[in-house]
Design a protein around this motif. Structure first.
Motif, PDB file in Angstrom:
ATOM      1  N   LEU A 120      -3.607 -42.961  24.181  1.00 42.26           N
ATOM      2  CA  LEU A 120      -2.321 -43.163  23.506  1.00 42.26           C
ATOM      3  C   LEU A 120      -2.400 -44.265  22.451  1.00 42.26           C
ATOM      4  O   LEU A 120      -3.085 -45.264  22.626  1.00 42.26           O
ATOM      5  CB  LEU A 120      -1.243 -43.561  24.517  1.00 42.26           C
ATOM      6  CG  LEU A 120      -0.755 -42.501  25.490  1.00 42.26           C
ATOM      7  CD1 LEU A 120       0.547 -42.956  26.126  1.00 42.26           C
ATOM      8  CD2 LEU A 120      -0.572 -41.162  24.816  1.00 42.26           C
ATOM      9  N   ILE A 121      -1.659 -44.076  21.386  1.00 38.67           N
ATOM     10  CA  ILE A 121      -1.582 -45.076  20.323  1.00 38.67           C
ATOM     11  C   ILE A 121      -0.118 -45.471  20.163  1.00 38.67           C
ATOM     12  O   ILE A 121       0.738 -44.609  19.931  1.00 38.67           O
ATOM     13  CB  ILE A 121      -2.122 -44.502  18.999  1.00 38.67           C
ATOM     14  CG1 ILE A 121      -3.615 -44.187  19.153  1.00 38.67           C
ATOM     15  CG2 ILE A 121      -1.889 -45.478  17.846  1.00 38.67           C
ATOM     16  CD1 ILE A 121      -4.210 -43.512  17.934  1.00 38.67           C
ATOM     17  N   PRO A 122       0.214 -46.783  20.330  1.00 39.12           N
ATOM     18  CA  PRO A 122       1.602 -47.202  20.145  1.00 39.12           C
ATOM     19  C   PRO A 122       1.993 -47.123  18.666  1.00 39.12           C
ATOM     20  O   PRO A 122       1.170 -47.386  17.782  1.00 39.12           O
ATOM     21  CB  PRO A 122       1.611 -48.659  20.635  1.00 39.12           C
ATOM     22  CG  PRO A 122       0.188 -49.093  20.617  1.00 39.12           C
ATOM     23  CD  PRO A 122      -0.686 -47.881  20.700  1.00 39.12           C
ATOM     24  N   THR A 123       3.235 -46.718  18.370  1.00 35.96           N
ATOM     25  CA  THR A 123       3.732 -46.715  16.995  1.00 35.96           C
ATOM     26  C   THR A 123       4.657 -47.925  16.818  1.00 35.96           C
ATOM     27  O   THR A 123       4.885 -48.681  17.770  1.00 35.96           O
ATOM     28  CB  THR A 123       4.528 -45.431  16.682  1.00 35.96           C
ATOM     29  OG1 THR A 123       5.786 -45.510  17.362  1.00 35.96           O
ATOM     30  CG2 THR A 123       3.780 -44.186  17.133  1.00 35.96           C
ATOM     31  N   ASP A 124       5.195 -48.096  15.599  1.00 37.43           N
ATOM     32  CA  ASP A 124       6.139 -49.189  15.350  1.00 37.43           C
ATOM     33  C   ASP A 124       7.583 -48.730  15.564  1.00 37.43           C
ATOM     34  O   ASP A 124       8.520 -49.461  15.271  1.00 37.43           O
ATOM     35  CB  ASP A 124       6.000 -49.680  13.896  1.00 37.43           C
ATOM     36  CG  ASP A 124       4.635 -50.274  13.662  1.00 37.43           C
ATOM     37  OD1 ASP A 124       4.037 -50.773  14.638  1.00 37.43           O
ATOM     38  OD2 ASP A 124       4.165 -50.230  12.509  1.00 37.43           O
ATOM     39  N   ARG A 125       7.753 -47.506  16.037  1.00 37.43           N
ATOM     40  CA  ARG A 125       9.095 -46.952  16.174  1.00 37.43           C
ATOM     41  C   ARG A 125       9.558 -47.000  17.627  1.00 37.43           C
ATOM     42  O   ARG A 125       8.750 -47.048  18.557  1.00 37.43           O
ATOM     43  CB  ARG A 125       9.106 -45.517  15.653  1.00 37.43           C
ATOM     44  CG  ARG A 125       9.002 -45.447  14.128  1.00 37.43           C
ATOM     45  CD  ARG A 125       8.817 -44.038  13.626  1.00 37.43           C
ATOM     46  NE  ARG A 125       7.522 -43.503  13.971  1.00 37.43           N
ATOM     47  CZ  ARG A 125       6.379 -43.827  13.344  1.00 37.43           C
ATOM     48  NH1 ARG A 125       6.395 -44.679  12.343  1.00 37.43           N
ATOM     49  NH2 ARG A 125       5.229 -43.309  13.726  1.00 37.43           N
ATOM     50  N   SER A 179      21.259 -44.883  25.055  1.00 35.35           N
ATOM     51  CA  SER A 179      22.065 -45.557  26.067  1.00 35.35           C
ATOM     52  C   SER A 179      21.259 -46.641  26.794  1.00 35.35           C
ATOM     53  O   SER A 179      21.833 -47.552  27.370  1.00 35.35           O
ATOM     54  CB  SER A 179      22.602 -44.535  27.071  1.00 35.35           C
ATOM     55  OG  SER A 179      21.531 -43.817  27.633  1.00 35.35           O
ATOM     56  N   HIS A 180      19.947 -46.519  26.774  1.00 32.02           N
ATOM     57  CA  HIS A 180      19.107 -47.523  27.436  1.00 32.02           C
ATOM     58  C   HIS A 180      18.595 -48.531  26.403  1.00 32.02           C
ATOM     59  O   HIS A 180      18.818 -48.381  25.212  1.00 32.02           O
ATOM     60  CB  HIS A 180      17.934 -46.847  28.139  1.00 32.02           C
ATOM     61  CG  HIS A 180      18.373 -45.882  29.192  1.00 32.02           C
ATOM     62  ND1 HIS A 180      18.835 -46.288  30.425  1.00 32.02           N
ATOM     63  CD2 HIS A 180      18.440 -44.531  29.186  1.00 32.02           C
ATOM     64  CE1 HIS A 180      19.157 -45.229  31.127  1.00 32.02           C
ATOM     65  NE2 HIS A 180      18.933 -44.149  30.408  1.00 32.02           N
ATOM     66  N   ARG A 181      17.857 -49.517  26.864  1.00 29.34           N
ATOM     67  CA  ARG A 181      17.261 -50.449  25.899  1.00 29.34           C
ATOM     68  C   ARG A 181      16.187 -49.703  25.123  1.00 29.34           C
ATOM     69  O   ARG A 181      15.578 -48.741  25.638  1.00 29.34           O
ATOM     70  CB  ARG A 181      16.706 -51.682  26.627  1.00 29.34           C
ATOM     71  CG  ARG A 181      15.630 -51.343  27.624  1.00 29.34           C
ATOM     72  CD  ARG A 181      15.015 -52.588  28.223  1.00 29.34           C
ATOM     73  NE  ARG A 181      13.997 -52.178  29.195  1.00 29.34           N
ATOM     74  CZ  ARG A 181      13.072 -52.965  29.663  1.00 29.34           C
ATOM     75  NH1 ARG A 181      12.999 -54.211  29.275  1.00 29.34           N
ATOM     76  NH2 ARG A 181      12.189 -52.531  30.533  1.00 29.34           N
ATOM     77  N   PRO A 182      15.932 -50.129  23.890  1.00 25.34           N
ATOM     78  CA  PRO A 182      14.989 -49.384  23.039  1.00 25.34           C
ATOM     79  C   PRO A 182      13.620 -49.260  23.717  1.00 25.34           C
ATOM     80  O   PRO A 182      13.134 -50.215  24.331  1.00 25.34           O
ATOM     81  CB  PRO A 182      14.897 -50.241  21.782  1.00 25.34           C
ATOM     82  CG  PRO A 182      16.148 -51.053  21.770  1.00 25.34           C
ATOM     83  CD  PRO A 182      16.494 -51.294  23.199  1.00 25.34           C
ATOM     84  N   ALA A 183      13.007 -48.079  23.608  1.00 26.03           N
ATOM     85  CA  ALA A 183      11.694 -47.840  24.221  1.00 26.03           C
ATOM     86  C   ALA A 183      10.704 -47.461  23.122  1.00 26.03           C
ATOM     87  O   ALA A 183      11.004 -46.629  22.270  1.00 26.03           O
ATOM     88  CB  ALA A 183      11.790 -46.708  25.248  1.00 26.03           C
ATOM     89  N   THR A 236       8.201 -41.522  24.391  1.00 28.39           N
ATOM     90  CA  THR A 236       8.174 -42.794  25.136  1.00 28.39           C
ATOM     91  C   THR A 236       7.288 -42.612  26.367  1.00 28.39           C
ATOM     92  O   THR A 236       6.997 -41.483  26.790  1.00 28.39           O
ATOM     93  CB  THR A 236       9.585 -43.195  25.592  1.00 28.39           C
ATOM     94  OG1 THR A 236      10.034 -42.244  26.565  1.00 28.39           O
ATOM     95  CG2 THR A 236      10.569 -43.211  24.415  1.00 28.39           C
ATOM     96  N   LEU A 237       6.891 -43.725  26.965  1.00 30.51           N
ATOM     97  CA  LEU A 237       6.095 -43.639  28.192  1.00 30.51           C
ATOM     98  C   LEU A 237       6.898 -42.988  29.315  1.00 30.51           C
ATOM     99  O   LEU A 237       6.345 -42.280  30.156  1.00 30.51           O
ATOM    100  CB  LEU A 237       5.629 -45.037  28.623  1.00 30.51           C
ATOM    101  CG  LEU A 237       4.528 -45.663  27.755  1.00 30.51           C
ATOM    102  CD1 LEU A 237       4.039 -46.951  28.396  1.00 30.51           C
ATOM    103  CD2 LEU A 237       3.369 -44.702  27.563  1.00 30.51           C
ATOM    104  N   ALA A 238       8.222 -43.207  29.311  1.00 27.71           N
ATOM    105  CA  ALA A 238       9.055 -42.586  30.348  1.00 27.71           C
ATOM    106  C   ALA A 238       9.055 -41.063  30.179  1.00 27.71           C
ATOM    107  O   ALA A 238       8.993 -40.319  31.160  1.00 27.71           O
ATOM    108  CB  ALA A 238      10.480 -43.124  30.278  1.00 27.71           C
TER     109      ALA A 238
END
Lengths: 230, 230
Positions: free
Chosen positions: A190-195, A200-204, A159-161
């Motif tokens: 960076l290339i974003p994926t579909d996953r 515990s947090h909102r999906p990233a 994740t970016l975090a």
């Protein structure tokens, strides 16, 4: 030839950086493995993994071999960092060719006689090894700015975090999440994926590095058998 | 300790880059000094200036000393480039710590037994010195993009056309003058002066580098006496 030359010996040492999260939820810290010396000089102090250069092995091969023998670690890629050769760095005259590498946390295994130390909180090390680690950390901080080097400390997807936490650990300061996201978005690394990472947090969203960008381009050296990846 | 270690010797070599303009009006070319070998191995071939590391001198000191002894050149700053240690690079086992530096054309003097060669058109050199020069050129090309390194090849004040010619010589390709001017304007590295270069063309403003930007930041190493400028 000057006979004095015979009195100089060549060693190799390796600085391996990884990340360790002390407790779940904590920010990760940059850590490195050290080996406790069992003989003089500096018996009982911690030192970088390493050993003597063999007469019939190249520098890269010697770095891999001595790292494996002392720690069991086998990074896929070791990069030469610097040669340290101050006259007084050891009781006898030793020139050390120092290598470095990054290891993902899951590649780290615990081995007897090897300790993992927080790079920002080291004890007094043998020889000039505190200086060597300080230099390696400086190079890491510089390099993280203009290359994909943080990738060497992360899983394939992240994740970016998680990426920001790697930068924060290396740079030893907090980064603004929104600014960080903007900088990453404008670079092509960076290339974003579909996953997504759920928990515990909102999906990233999970990202991966663009493999068209070289992880660490060493130019002509990467073609030489002496410096090839094992 | 392995007795084989005694058979490895340590040398230092230096790659000095400068610019030479073959004829007035020509574009400058990247050149480097080589020394003709007067004994085996590789007698009669050209080689990088260098020599053996003395038992009581640091690496930087040895690089400066051997460069001075063989070429009379004394750059104000030598940077360590890389350690070359392939088993077969010499008939005996030699690890060479290679340094490099940039010299302004006016600092170059002609010395007996030293030849200045176009870096893009070298003969077969002794040992692995062709590979070493190729690597040094690659590092120079990389470095020119993100540092003030071109300054090391220019006088204190220069026109944008002169600076562009340095970049063109290093990168070995033509750059668009308008694009180059825009890029320089948006960076904070240059400071315009009130002076102009006059001659056969229309007067061109002289610039100087912003000294607040480090020429070559080597981090913690620049504080160490081993690596200080002479």
């Amino acid at each position: 030839m000057d006979p004095e030359v015979e009195d100089i010996r060549v060693a190799v040492s390796t600085v391996i950086f990884s990340l360790r999260t002390p407790r779940a939820g904590d920010a990760p810290a940059v850590v490195l493995p050290l080996v406790k010396r069992t003989r003089d000089p500096f018996e009982g102090l911690w030192a970088l993994p390493g050993g003597w250069l063999g007469a019939c092995e190249g520098l890269d091969a010697a770095a891999s071999r001595t790292l494996g023998e002392t720690t069991g670690l086998a990074p896929s890629y070791l990069e030469q960092l610097y040669a340290f050769g101050a006259v007084d760095r050891s009781p006898t005259r030793v020139v050390s060719i120092v290598y470095w590498a990054l290891l993902r946390p899951e590649e780290v295994s615990d081995v007897e006689n090897v300790g993992w130390f927080d790079a920002a909180d080291l004890p007094r090390l043998a020889f000039d090894h505190n200086e060597i680690v300080e230099y390696a950390l400086w190079r890491l901080r510089n390099k993280v700015g203009y290359s994909r080097i943080a990738h060497g400390l992360l899983a394939d997807e992240f994740t970016l975090a998680e990426l920001r936490e790697v930068y924060e650990a290396i740079l030893d300061r907090k980064l603004d999440p929104a600014n960080f996201r903007r900088q990453v978005d404008t670079s092509a690394t960076l290339i974003p994926t579909d996953r997504f990472r759920t928990g515990s947090h909102r999906p990233a969203r999970l990202y991966r590095y663009n493999r068209d960008v070289e992880l660490a381009d060493r130019g002509p050296l990467s073609r030489s058998p002496e410096t090839s990846v094992r």
